[in-house]
Scaffold this motif. Structure first.
Motif, PDB file in Angstrom:
ATOM      1  N   TRP A 315       0.675  -1.419   0.017  1.00  0.00           N
ATOM      2  CA  TRP A 315      -0.264   0.069  -0.340  1.00  0.00           C
ATOM      3  C   TRP A 315       1.233   1.112   0.012  1.00  0.00           C
ATOM      4  CZ3 TRP A 315       0.264   3.833   4.124  1.00  0.00           C
ATOM      5  CH2 TRP A 315      -1.262   5.147   4.314  1.00  0.00           C
ATOM      6  N   PHE A 316       1.613   1.078   0.597  1.00  0.00           N
ATOM      7  CA  PHE A 316       2.796   2.860   1.117  1.00  0.00           C
ATOM      8  C   PHE A 316       3.028   3.076  -0.231  1.00  0.00           C
ATOM      9  CE2 PHE A 316       7.176   4.284   1.564  1.00  0.00           C
ATOM     10  CZ  PHE A 316       6.437   5.250   2.576  1.00  0.00           C
ATOM     11  N   ASN A 319       0.532   4.004  -3.015  1.00  0.00           N
ATOM     12  CA  ASN A 319      -0.151   5.141  -3.116  1.00  0.00           C
ATOM     13  C   ASN A 319      -0.247   6.048  -1.642  1.00  0.00           C
ATOM     14  OD1 ASN A 319      -2.248   2.564  -3.621  1.00  0.00           O
ATOM     15  ND2 ASN A 319      -3.526   3.176  -2.480  1.00  0.00           N
ATOM     16  N   CYS A 320       2.196   6.103  -2.046  1.00  0.00           N
ATOM     17  CA  CYS A 320       1.964   7.061  -1.037  1.00  0.00           C
ATOM     18  C   CYS A 320       3.058   8.014  -1.306  1.00  0.00           C
ATOM     19  CB  CYS A 320       2.443   6.790   1.032  1.00  0.00           C
ATOM     20  SG  CYS A 320       0.921   5.950   1.175  1.00  0.00           S
ATOM     21  N   ILE A 331      -1.962  10.597  -0.076  1.00  0.00           N
ATOM     22  CA  ILE A 331      -2.143   9.246   0.134  1.00  0.00           C
ATOM     23  C   ILE A 331      -3.214   9.591  -1.099  1.00  0.00           C
ATOM     24  CG2 ILE A 331      -3.031   7.503   1.174  1.00  0.00           C
ATOM     25  CD1 ILE A 331      -1.815   8.667   3.740  1.00  0.00           C
ATOM     26  N   ASN A 332      -3.257   8.374  -2.036  1.00  0.00           N
ATOM     27  CA  ASN A 332      -4.032   8.188  -2.944  1.00  0.00           C
ATOM     28  C   ASN A 332      -5.379   7.654  -1.917  1.00  0.00           C
ATOM     29  OD1 ASN A 332      -5.059   8.880  -5.979  1.00  0.00           O
ATOM     30  ND2 ASN A 332      -5.307   6.687  -5.683  1.00  0.00           N
ATOM     31  N   LEU A 378       1.844   7.556   9.152  1.00  0.00           N
ATOM     32  CA  LEU A 378       1.002   6.522   7.939  1.00  0.00           C
ATOM     33  C   LEU A 378       0.008   5.401   8.169  1.00  0.00           C
ATOM     34  CD1 LEU A 378       4.095   6.788   5.887  1.00  0.00           C
ATOM     35  CD2 LEU A 378       1.690   7.697   5.132  1.00  0.00           C
ATOM     36  N   TYR A 382      -3.665   4.607   7.480  1.00  0.00           N
ATOM     37  CA  TYR A 382      -3.591   2.818   6.528  1.00  0.00           C
ATOM     38  C   TYR A 382      -4.363   2.089   7.774  1.00  0.00           C
ATOM     39  CZ  TYR A 382      -2.505  -1.907   5.133  1.00  0.00           C
ATOM     40  OH  TYR A 382      -2.795  -2.825   4.692  1.00  0.00           O
TER      41      TYR A 382
END
Length: 574
Positions: A315-316, A319-320, A331-332, A378, A382
């Motif tokens: 994810w990081f 999307n970040c 963050i998307n 973060l 998340y």
């Protein structure tokens, strides 16, 4: 003469007298005291469209440059619960759309949205539409400078401007903060790309781009204009379009056709002539905006994620995005189908309030972004997104499918692109899970109008109808190899037509072929380019050839329908 340098325009996006006037017009129409054509002009200028269903309306509201705050998101959530099926739709033009309302409900929603500074004015009609920009402008490390103040400045300058309330056709403007062109200026009527020349800020100007049935790449009007020329250049282009645009053929009324007809050099001469006159005779405003310097330096910022889970790591990295200021992150938040529920809106508003100073943006691929997330927050963000079902690691990945609503609501759509998109998302969550993180794009449209921007996709789909033995078959035209990134635009090429119910199998077959035969580190775009579009017809032959691959009864039905397909298309109001 140059006007006074100003930070922003006083013009409000909201006009309460205008809203009251619209309510009066709606009441007259409902009483039968105003004819349909007269009311159509009034409602379109207020962002109100008819849907496929009788007496059902869609409301589109403007979100200039995609900027929205948590208070506005909360109000939208409350209103969707009351009026609009508890959800709304994010468009590829960074707007929001609300569906399935009667006219009285539309009027009430416009009123309540205006209380938090949101307007639907000029979200549709033959006017300057919502002015958009790249969604990371202001925080992107690669940008020349932040273009959002200029997009906002121009929005407030042009809204309700009397001389541009009846253009030959709709007019779309975009800003990009660097040559990567994330604001997609190459497909706009008018685009501004940030440039710094010898220490002076300005813009490269492009004109005459657009999608639809005849896609065209914008051409360069000027390689550089200073900031003081922004307003006179826009006014000159709009004036030339207003005077010389093609009004007797709606299908050829966009600016791209005027530029094509008279040629870019003649268009330039006309624009520069008008601009010179404006500079000499009018006092025009100039925005002089100074950004704060990044602090601390990016070199002073470090963040380790080694101790986190593999899921968080995916994810990081997907999307970040590390912002250029303060060592914080953007963050998307992927929004499947571009559809977002009231419950989810409230959750995002709460996260943004707590971690992001309430700042949110919509994106041109139908997602949301929150900003200013501190490194040590973060993991908490998340976890909250994961709990809300919003932590899919698919930013700029194949599984982040873009789609217009299609025949689920749109009168001019051929097929139900929204239902097909849902099937593709299910495919990527199940049998196609191993393909999720391919860096490429799928974009789907229910008709050739290209609201879903299929021409720019790696794998694009556009709704069509085929006839087989006098029966209608819902289908899609498959286009391949589109790219719009790093300042490069290549429109996708048509490969074939595929029955709607076979599209998921076709995508699966393409991706398996890519995996088997791709060269080391070869992207899907490069694979398509190397193989050539026509080679894909060979691997899809058994799906394409409905003459020799008999259609099952359900293949005469579109996704989301339980009856045989019948083409039902009304004239477009887009």
């Amino acid at each position: 003469m140059w006007g006074k340098k100003v930070m922003n325009m006083a013009t409000s996006l909201v006009d309460k007298n205008e809203i009251f006037s619209f309510r009066e017009s709606a009441e007259l129409f409902l009483k039968g005291e105003m004819d349909q054509d007269t009311f159509k002009k009034i409602r379109l200028i207020q962002g109100v469209y008819v849907q496929r269903e009788t007496n059902r309306y869609m409301l589109r509201v403007r979100i200039p440059w995609g900027g929205i705050n948590s208070q506005q998101l909360e109000r939208i959530a409350d209103l969707t619960d009351i009026y609009s099926d508890s959800s709304c739709h994010i468009t590829t033009r960074q707007n929001l759309q609300f569906y399935n309302m009667n006219l009285k409900q539309v009027c009430e929603m416009i009123t309540y949205l205006s209380e938090v500074g949101i307007t639907s004015r000029e979200a549709s009609g033959n006017v300057v539409r919502n002015i958009v920009s790249c969604h990371l402008s202001g925080v992107c490390q690669k940008e020349c400078f932040d273009v959002t103040p200029y997009a906002d400045f121009l929005t407030r300058f042009l809204i309700r401007r009397s001389e541009f309330q009846n253009l030959p056709r709709k007019f779309k403007i975009s800003f990009s903060a660097c040559q990567m062109d994330c604001g997609l200026t190459a497909i706009q009527d008018l685009g501004f790309i940030a440039v710094v020349q010898k220490g002076v800020r300005g813009f490269k100007v492009v004109v005459g781009g657009g999608l639809g049935a005849a896609p065209k790449t914008a051409q360069v009007l000027e390689e550089f204009i200073g900031l003081e020329l922004l307003i006179p250049t826009v006014l000159a282009i709009l004036s030339v379009f207003n005077k010389r645009g093609i009004r007797n053929n709606r299908l050829r009324a966009r600016l791209k056709f005027l530029v094509e007809e008279i040629g870019i050099e003649e268009f330039k001469k006309s624009v520069f002539r008008v601009r010179d006159h404006l500079i000499k005779t009018e006092t025009l405003p100039v925005l002089d905006y100074e950004e704060e310097a990044p602090s601390p330096s990016l070199n002073d910022v470090s963040y380790s994620i080694k101790e986190e889970s593999p899921e968080f790591n995916r994810w990081f990295f997907s999307n970040c995005v590390l912002e250029k200021k303060n060592g914080t992150f953007a963050i998307n938040i992927p929004v499947p189908l571009g559809e977002i529920s009231s419950e989810t809106l409230r959750k995002i508003a709460k996260i943004a309030d707590h971690y992001s100073l309430g700042k949110i943006r919509t994106t041109n691929n139908q997602n949301l972004v929150i900003f200013g997330i501190k490194p040590f927050d973060l993991k908490s963000v998340y976890d909250l997104l994961l709990k809300a079902g919003l932590a899919m690691p698919c930013s700029s990945r194949l599984c982040d499918v873009t789609s217009c609503p299609g025949a689920s609501t749109c009168p001019s759509a051929i097929t139900n692109s929204k239902a097909l998109t849902a099937e593709l998302i299910r495919f990527f969550q199940n049998g196609g899970k191993s393909f999720q993180e391919i860096q490429a794009s799928i974009k789907i449209c229910g008709c050739p109008n290209s609201c879903g921007q299929h021409h720019t996709a790696t794998l694009g789909l556009s709704g069509r109808m085929q006839l087989f033995k006098d029966k209608q078959v819902p289908s899609y035209e498959l286009v391949l190899g589109g790219q719009i990134k790093d300042g490069f635009l290549k429109f996708a090429e048509s490969a074939c037509k595929i029955p709607s119910k076979r599209v998921v199998s076709a995508i699966s077959r393409i991706l398996h072929w890519y995996r088997r035969e791709k060269q080391e580190d070869e992207t899907l775009e490069n694979f398509i380019c190397r193989k050539g579009v026509y080679s894909f017809k060979d691997i899809l032959e058994s799906l394409i050839d409905i003459e020799h691959s008999p259609l099952a009864p359900e293949e005469y039905q579109d996704w989301g329908e339980d009856t045989d397909f019948q083409l039902k298309v009304k004239p477009s109001e887009c």
